[in-house]
Scaffold this motif. Structure first.
Motif, PDB file in Angstrom:
ATOM      1  N   ALA A 299     -44.530  37.374  34.754  1.00  0.00           N
ATOM      2  CA  ALA A 299     -45.321  37.093  33.825  1.00  0.00           C
ATOM      3  C   ALA A 299     -45.278  35.608  33.062  1.00  0.00           C
ATOM      4  O   ALA A 299     -46.307  34.901  32.905  1.00  0.00           O
ATOM      5  N   VAL A 300     -44.077  35.177  33.171  1.00  0.00           N
ATOM      6  CA  VAL A 300     -43.700  33.684  32.772  1.00  0.00           C
ATOM      7  C   VAL A 300     -44.370  32.987  33.939  1.00  0.00           C
ATOM      8  O   VAL A 300     -44.859  32.010  33.829  1.00  0.00           O
ATOM      9  N   ARG A 301     -44.315  33.118  35.116  1.00  0.00           N
ATOM     10  CA  ARG A 301     -44.603  32.280  36.346  1.00  0.00           C
ATOM     11  C   ARG A 301     -46.093  32.470  36.586  1.00  0.00           C
ATOM     12  O   ARG A 301     -46.797  31.484  36.639  1.00  0.00           O
ATOM     13  N   MET A 302     -46.939  33.432  36.040  1.00  0.00           N
ATOM     14  CA  MET A 302     -48.132  33.467  35.989  1.00  0.00           C
ATOM     15  C   MET A 302     -48.698  32.653  34.816  1.00  0.00           C
ATOM     16  O   MET A 302     -49.789  31.807  34.833  1.00  0.00           O
ATOM     17  N   ALA A 303     -48.016  32.515  33.543  1.00  0.00           N
ATOM     18  CA  ALA A 303     -48.540  31.757  32.452  1.00  0.00           C
ATOM     19  C   ALA A 303     -48.234  30.305  32.898  1.00  0.00           C
ATOM     20  O   ALA A 303     -49.186  29.428  32.602  1.00  0.00           O
ATOM     21  N   VAL A 304     -47.334  29.992  33.572  1.00  0.00           N
ATOM     22  CA  VAL A 304     -46.869  28.491  33.936  1.00  0.00           C
ATOM     23  C   VAL A 304     -47.980  27.968  34.847  1.00  0.00           C
ATOM     24  O   VAL A 304     -48.675  27.084  34.710  1.00  0.00           O
ATOM     25  N   LEU A 305     -48.419  28.874  36.146  1.00  0.00           N
ATOM     26  CA  LEU A 305     -49.363  28.474  36.854  1.00  0.00           C
ATOM     27  C   LEU A 305     -50.713  28.384  36.100  1.00  0.00           C
ATOM     28  O   LEU A 305     -51.437  27.396  36.485  1.00  0.00           O
ATOM     29  N   PHE A 306     -51.139  29.361  35.371  1.00  0.00           N
ATOM     30  CA  PHE A 306     -52.349  29.221  34.627  1.00  0.00           C
ATOM     31  C   PHE A 306     -52.139  27.945  33.891  1.00  0.00           C
ATOM     32  O   PHE A 306     -53.086  27.096  33.845  1.00  0.00           O
ATOM     33  N   LEU A 307     -51.133  27.589  32.935  1.00  0.00           N
ATOM     34  CA  LEU A 307     -51.315  26.409  32.250  1.00  0.00           C
ATOM     35  C   LEU A 307     -51.418  25.159  32.824  1.00  0.00           C
ATOM     36  O   LEU A 307     -52.127  24.102  32.705  1.00  0.00           O
ATOM     37  N   LEU A 308     -50.625  25.109  34.319  1.00  0.00           N
ATOM     38  CA  LEU A 308     -50.680  23.876  34.835  1.00  0.00           C
ATOM     39  C   LEU A 308     -52.178  23.565  35.592  1.00  0.00           C
ATOM     40  O   LEU A 308     -52.460  22.703  35.854  1.00  0.00           O
ATOM     41  N   CYS A 309     -52.540  24.831  36.159  1.00  0.00           N
ATOM     42  CA  CYS A 309     -53.726  24.394  36.991  1.00  0.00           C
ATOM     43  C   CYS A 309     -54.975  24.538  36.037  1.00  0.00           C
ATOM     44  O   CYS A 309     -55.984  24.130  36.674  1.00  0.00           O
ATOM     45  N   GLY A 310     -54.740  24.782  34.835  1.00  0.00           N
ATOM     46  CA  GLY A 310     -56.059  24.711  33.825  1.00  0.00           C
ATOM     47  C   GLY A 310     -56.275  23.351  33.412  1.00  0.00           C
ATOM     48  O   GLY A 310     -57.184  23.204  32.568  1.00  0.00           O
ATOM     49  N   VAL A 311     -55.293  22.235  33.776  1.00  0.00           N
ATOM     50  CA  VAL A 311     -55.641  20.889  33.489  1.00  0.00           C
ATOM     51  C   VAL A 311     -55.638  20.248  34.647  1.00  0.00           C
ATOM     52  O   VAL A 311     -55.135  20.158  35.465  1.00  0.00           O
ATOM     53  N   PRO A 312     -56.511  19.092  34.608  1.00  0.00           N
ATOM     54  CA  PRO A 312     -56.474  18.162  35.630  1.00  0.00           C
ATOM     55  C   PRO A 312     -55.397  17.481  35.818  1.00  0.00           C
ATOM     56  O   PRO A 312     -54.522  17.025  34.822  1.00  0.00           O
ATOM     57  N   ALA A 313     -54.690  17.018  37.220  1.00  0.00           N
ATOM     58  CA  ALA A 313     -53.537  16.369  37.173  1.00  0.00           C
ATOM     59  C   ALA A 313     -53.826  15.015  37.064  1.00  0.00           C
ATOM     60  O   ALA A 313     -54.844  14.260  36.933  1.00  0.00           O
ATOM     61  N   SER A 314     -52.841  14.364  36.301  1.00  0.00           N
ATOM     62  CA  SER A 314     -52.973  12.952  35.581  1.00  0.00           C
ATOM     63  C   SER A 314     -52.586  12.067  36.733  1.00  0.00           C
ATOM     64  O   SER A 314     -51.853  12.415  37.924  1.00  0.00           O
TER      65      SER A 314
END
Ligand code: ASP
Length: 314
Positions: A299-314
């Motif tokens: 669940a934690v790794r899904m959450a991290v992947l979701f949060l990181l991929c939900g924003v454009p890379a700077s």
């Protein structure tokens, strides 16, 4: 599963707990809570990362973390690729940066990296556009481990604020202890670390934890006991007389568990060395939450992947 906290998460990479604010830690834990339900569905798949490519680069052995990331990515419908040193061009002498740049040219969205040298994920994150997740860098940090530990504690205890947490074992060589002390202190726990003097780093106190050299002093009255493995792979020379002697002094037995609170929970990041840092009946007993930690890792790794991929890379 919800798409909580739109716009609140700004970070490109997850490199360490040290970088995170209390609010960012809470966002990951709340998001992880919402992903737990996916594991209970008959069809454990959500389209959240459809069309995204994730590359798992493990330059060090891993069972739980690598399989957890891979399952998390697949459950989120990402195209997941695994890459390990023995089967790659690294064994032909290619530099880490060249290997990573080669992979980067294929435009993955996320690189999950484990490496035996501290700060390798940090160095790569500066050079490449893909989001980078640190899956363990030497004895430095293991942020997703500390986050899954926190999720488990919150589920069992309601909150981390004010809890007494004892972390026992090879403090010097553990990345798990570093990430955990930072996270638990950020969320208001009172943390004690304990281990033999030969496995206690000089800077132990600067971690922000109380330091004890007797296990009993650390676990007395504890709400949470977290046991650590002796990291033989990181020890240049033997620091212990024998496993038996270590178990006599620092092994978690039922008698020692009785010193903690009645509702203490017993944690271990794995892999376990039964009879070295923990007795089998304690590892498998009613207070142990070791397998729940593994479940929460997804669940934690899904959450991290979701949060990181939900924003454009700077
Ligand atoms: N699995 C954890 C880590 O990768 C703990 C351990 O290996 O003992 O750091």
């Amino acid at each position: 599963m919800t798409e909580a906290h739109p716009g609140e998460w700004q970070r490109k990479d997850l490199l360490g707990i040290r970088d995170l604010s209390r609010r960012e830690i809470e966002i990951i834990l709340e998001t992880a809570e919402s992903f737990r339900e996916v594991a209970e569905r008959p069809i454990k798949k959500v389209p959240t990362l459809r069309g995204k490519t994730t590359v798992n680069l493990f330059f060090e052995a891993s069972t739980r973390t690598s399989s957890s990331f891979e399952i998390a990515e697949k459950r989120m419908s990402a195209d997941a690729i695994n890459f390990s040193t023995s089967s790659s061009s690294l064994s032909k002498g290619e530099s880490l940066l060249d290997t990573t740049r080669t992979l980067e040219s294929m435009a993955p969205d996320v690189l999950v990296i484990r490496h035996n040298h501290p700060m390798v994920p940090h160095a790569l994150a500066k050079r490449i556009a893909s989001r980078v997740i640190n899956a363990g860098d030497g004895a430095h940090e293991h942020p997703t481990q500390a986050l899954l530990d926190a999720l488990t504690i919150v589920q069992k205890k309601g909150s981390i604020e004010g809890l007494r947490v004892a972390i026992v074992g090879d403090i010097e060589h553990s990345r798990v202890v570093r990430s955990n002390v930072l996270l638990l202190r950020a969320l208001g726990a009172d943390v004690t670390v304990a281990g033999p003097r030969t496995l206690m780093p000089d800077e132990a106190e600067s971690l922000g934890a109380d330091v004890q050299y007797r296990m009993e002093s650390a676990i007395e009255g504890a709400d949470v006991i977290m046991m650590l493995r002796i990291q033989l792979e990181r020890q240049g020379r033997t620091r212990l007389p024998s496993n038996d002697e270590y178990f006599q002094l620092f092994g978690l037995t039922r008698e020692r568990v009785a010193l903690a609170k009645d509702d203490v929970i017993i944690m271990h990041p794995g892999p376990l060395n039964r009879g070295v840092e923990i007795a089998s009946d304690v590892a498998d007993g009613g207070s142990s939450v070791i397998l729940e930690q593994v479940t929460n890792g997804l669940a934690v790794r899904m959450a991290v992947l979701f949060l990181l991929c939900g924003v454009p890379a700077s």
